[in-house]
Design a protein around this motif. Structure first.
Motif, PDB file in Angstrom:
ATOM      1  N   HIS A 159      54.448 132.303  35.714  1.00 56.60           N
ATOM      2  CA  HIS A 159      54.034 131.455  34.761  1.00 56.60           C
ATOM      3  C   HIS A 159      53.616 129.893  35.432  1.00 56.60           C
ATOM      4  O   HIS A 159      52.873 129.083  35.056  1.00 56.60           O
ATOM      5  N   ASP A 160      54.439 129.941  36.487  1.00 61.60           N
ATOM      6  CA  ASP A 160      54.380 128.371  37.276  1.00 61.60           C
ATOM      7  C   ASP A 160      53.058 128.198  37.758  1.00 61.60           C
ATOM      8  O   ASP A 160      52.643 127.148  37.782  1.00 61.60           O
ATOM      9  N   ARG A 162      50.461 127.693  35.170  1.00 60.68           N
ATOM     10  CA  ARG A 162      50.226 126.517  34.720  1.00 60.68           C
ATOM     11  C   ARG A 162      49.605 125.648  35.508  1.00 60.68           C
ATOM     12  O   ARG A 162      48.759 124.681  35.099  1.00 60.68           O
ATOM     13  N   SER A 163      49.803 125.665  36.651  1.00 61.24           N
ATOM     14  CA  SER A 163      49.328 124.886  37.767  1.00 61.24           C
ATOM     15  C   SER A 163      47.695 124.800  37.948  1.00 61.24           C
ATOM     16  O   SER A 163      46.933 123.975  37.765  1.00 61.24           O
TER      17      SER A 163
END
Length: 720
Positions: free
Chosen positions: A586-587, A590-591
């Protein structure tokens, strides 16, 4: 060296020397107004005057010039651009007229509307001054009926001779007839420079007065365009009710603009007008593309399954039924593109009107059928298409893997078609890290992922509808997965990663590319392999801050303005975002999503087909790729994919389930997404500032909701 030339408005202006002939024209500063299959391309001031400018019907240019200017005064454009997908407006100051202070007084306004086969303009002269002024208004028009590929290639096409009529002009090439009608009729109509004609008005404009003329250009086509206009109701229904409100106004604007643009790209199958699909993009690709139309429909499934059903059926009607080397048709194969007349690019490159030169559209079609079923496409409609899915699977096994090595590959069998037949289809797109180009046959990494996912999706469909073959295709997918692991992985100083492809010698082409993002979420990778790919996508050589570069910076041949060798394609990044979320990264997702939202602001919410890959390390905003289509269907649809990823939406309509996992929603909260659909039911998802998610509009027990990270963290803090 600069020269002073006489411009179309009769005034002197400074400009660079004319560009050499036969260069692809730039579009980055163009205003494109469209309602497929009609579109208008103009300068930012509204003038249709040069390069790619024109009013188009299908793949032909009906007007190559339509300029409006006042004689003998400086014409100074001050504003202009699209008001919506199919409307635009422009304003020009006529300097020195009725001016009693430094303030402008007299303006020329143009308001443009495009409909299928029709361009309308209202031209208004307004005198806000204190004295009457005489104005000599001239409309200069021409038509060349140029084929779109001639325009795209920069090849000049001579204008047709106009026929002057009492209320306007007409042109004909025996197949198309274009008529430009004015109301009121002009005071005079004369032949102008070259094959242009001029319609002239003499207007006496008193203080505070307005004067108008209405222009209407229509096209009669004896042959007919390749596809029909979609009904207005179908265009309106495509994203009807879809709305997004978040803490990030950039995402909201991108989403709203995209939904509007998508309706303007909608076309209908003339064999069954109720079936609609998205044309790939304007102006160059305003037609059916197998890969592009399938991806766009798949991205838009959270807004409903009607588009997916129409796309599937339109392509199924044209699914390959025989082996034809001239068109690259093969039994079970899904086509690449359809054109009115085929394309002649010069240098021996040409494609026929119906061209099948694509390796990935066929497995992607199968996956779209599966995903549409999961989002609620009626089972009876799905079942009717299963024979086509079985034919597509047979193509994958027999024709897609022509040499029997267990991988899907391509080679241009005509010697005149596309050398590369994946989504990166330019001639220099597939290469080794040192820049050496691939030699066919080529087996692309993402195509193996598409095939793997298609086989698993087909197995699920075959079981659900009590058809044979499910076990076989699951085993087929497992064998492909093992072969991929053995053959595609390479290593550099930063560790292992998948190569872009296998070349003629069956050895990996070791360029590091965005293609690897398409492997995520397909089941082709195990957990550790997925982690390695996510880490590569997060690196600064691929993630430029506005999305993923197509080729890693520092690679041989890397160019931030290279079509597939350094630019950013929004759909490419969105596909990676979706896969990252499916695999739990997810990180990184998200970026990358934040990068696309940042980029969209620089293009007023209308993300183009692609843009330059210089990145945030050097640029505060992305530079355009000058010849990119805008709007482009899968770029616009990427906004819905980012929303789906942010909410963690997954559907299983046959089982009556919807899952919401907003683990990527940070930065967008609070969030409210309405007009989403699961089958026939419309629903809404809200996530409050604390991360608590709710679904309304679905029966009790259908939606399974996990809370966002913010709510989970808060809950953990209370418990501790």
């Amino acid at each position: 060296m600069e020269t002073t030339v006489k411009t179309h408005d009769g005034t002197g202006a400074t400009s660079a020397p004319p560009a050499p002939a036969e260069l692809q024209p730039f579009l980055h500063d163009a205003c494109i107004t469209l309602c497929a299959p009609g579109m208008a391309v103009s300068r930012a001031d509204g003038q249709i005057s040069e390069g790619p400018d024109g009013f188009y019907h299908g793949d032909r240019r009906a007007l190559s010039m339509l300029v409006a200017f006042a004689e003998d005064v400086p014409n100074a454009p001050i504003s202009g651009g699209p008001d919506s997908a199919d409307r635009a407006s422009f304003r020009t100051v006529l300097r020195g007229l009725a001016e009693h202070s430094p303030d402008p007084a007299v303006t020329l306004e143009r308001r443009r509307t495009v409909e299928p086969g029709e361009l309308r303009e209202t031209i208004t002269l307004h005198n806000a001054g204190l004295t009457s002024v005489p104005i000599r208004l001239t409309l200069r028009a021409a038509s060349d009926f140029a084929p779109l590929e001639a325009v795209k290639s920069g090849r000049p096409v001579p204008d047709s001779a106009p026929r002057i009529e009492t209320d306007g002009l007409a042109w004909s090439d025996g197949e198309l007839t274009a008529r430009l009608v004015c109301a009121p009729a002009p005071d005079a109509a004369v032949h102008g420079p070259a094959e242009a004609a001029e319609l002239r008005y003499s207007v006496e404009l008193g203080p505070g007065e307005r004067w108008q003329t209405e222009l209407r250009c229509t096209v009669d086509d004896s042959k007919g365009a390749a596809f029909s206009p979609a009904a207005p109701a179908a265009r309106a229904a495509l994203s009807s009710g879809a709305a997004l409100r978040t803490a990030d106004r950039g995402l909201d604007h991108w989403f709203a603009r995209s939904c509007e643009d998508l309706g303007s790209l909608l076309l209908a199958d003339p064999l069954e007008p109720a079936d609609t699909f998205l044309a790939a993009g304007a102006p160059w690709f305003l037609t059916l593309f197998g890969r592009d139309s399938v991806w766009a429909a798949r991205m838009l499934l959270p807004l409903g399954t009607g588009l997916a059903a129409g796309t599937l059926r339109t392509l199924a009607r044209r699914q390959g039924g025989k082996s034809d080397p001239a068109t690259e048709e093969q039994p079970g194969k899904i086509l690449h593109e359809i054109r009115r007349d085929g394309l002649e690019f010069g240098d021996g490159l040409s494609v026929p009107p119906c061209y099948y030169g694509t390796v990935d559209a066929t497995p992607l079609w199968v996956t779209l059928l599966h995903d549409a079923w999961r989002w609620g496409m009626p089972p009876e409609d799905v079942e009717l298409l299963l024979p086509h899915a079985e034919s597509a699977l047979k193509w994958m096994d027999e024709y897609g893997d022509a040499d029997g090595d267990g991988f899907l590959e391509y080679v241009d069998s005509t010697g005149r078609g596309l050398a590369n037949q994946g989504w990166k289809d330019s001639g220099d797109a597939v290469r080794r890290r040192d820049g050496t180009l691939a030699q066919p046959p080529v087996a692309l990494c993402e195509v193996q992922a598409y095939a793997h996912e298609a086989a698993l999706c087909a197995a699920e469909l075959l079981r659900a509808f009590s058809r044979p073959g499910a076990d076989r295709w699951e085993e087929w997918a497992q064998r492909l997965k093992l072969r991929f692991r053995e053959r595609f992985w390479v290593e550099d100083a930063d560790g292992p990663y998948p190569a872009i492809a296998l070349g003629r010698d069956k050895k990996p082409l070791d360029a590091l590319t965005s293609n690897i993002g398409h492997l995520l979420g397909t089941g082709l990778l195990d957990e550790e392999e997925s982690r390695l790919v996510a880490g590569r996508l997060a690196g600064p050589d691929l993630d430029c801050g506005f999305g993923l570069r197509t080729l890693a910076a520092g690679s041989g041949g890397f160019s931030p303005l290279g079509y597939h060798i350094g630019t950013v394609w929004p759909h490419d990044t969105a596909i990676a975002v979706h896969g990252l979320v499916r695999d739990g990264h997810h990180d990184v997702a998200r970026s990358l999503s934040a990068g696309l939202v940042r980029a969209s602001a620089s293009f007023d919410g209308r993300l183009p087909e692609l843009f330059a890959g210089h990145g945030t390390g050097t640029d505060t905003r992305p530079a355009p790729y000058p010849a990119a289509c805008r709007p482009q269907a899968w770029s616009a649809a990427s906004a819905v994919t980012v929303l789906q990823a942010a909410l963690g939406l997954s559907a299983d309509a046959p089982a009556g389930r919807l899952t919401v996992q907003p683990r990527m929603a940070a930065g967008y909260l609070p969030l409210r997404a309405s007009g989403l659909r699961l089958g026939e039911r419309e629903f809404e998802v809200t996530v409050d500032a604390g991360g608590t998610a709710r679904v309304t509009g679905l029966p009790e027990g259908v939606a399974t909701v996990e809370q966002a990270e913010e709510a989970q963290a808060a809950q953990g803090g209370e418990e501790s």
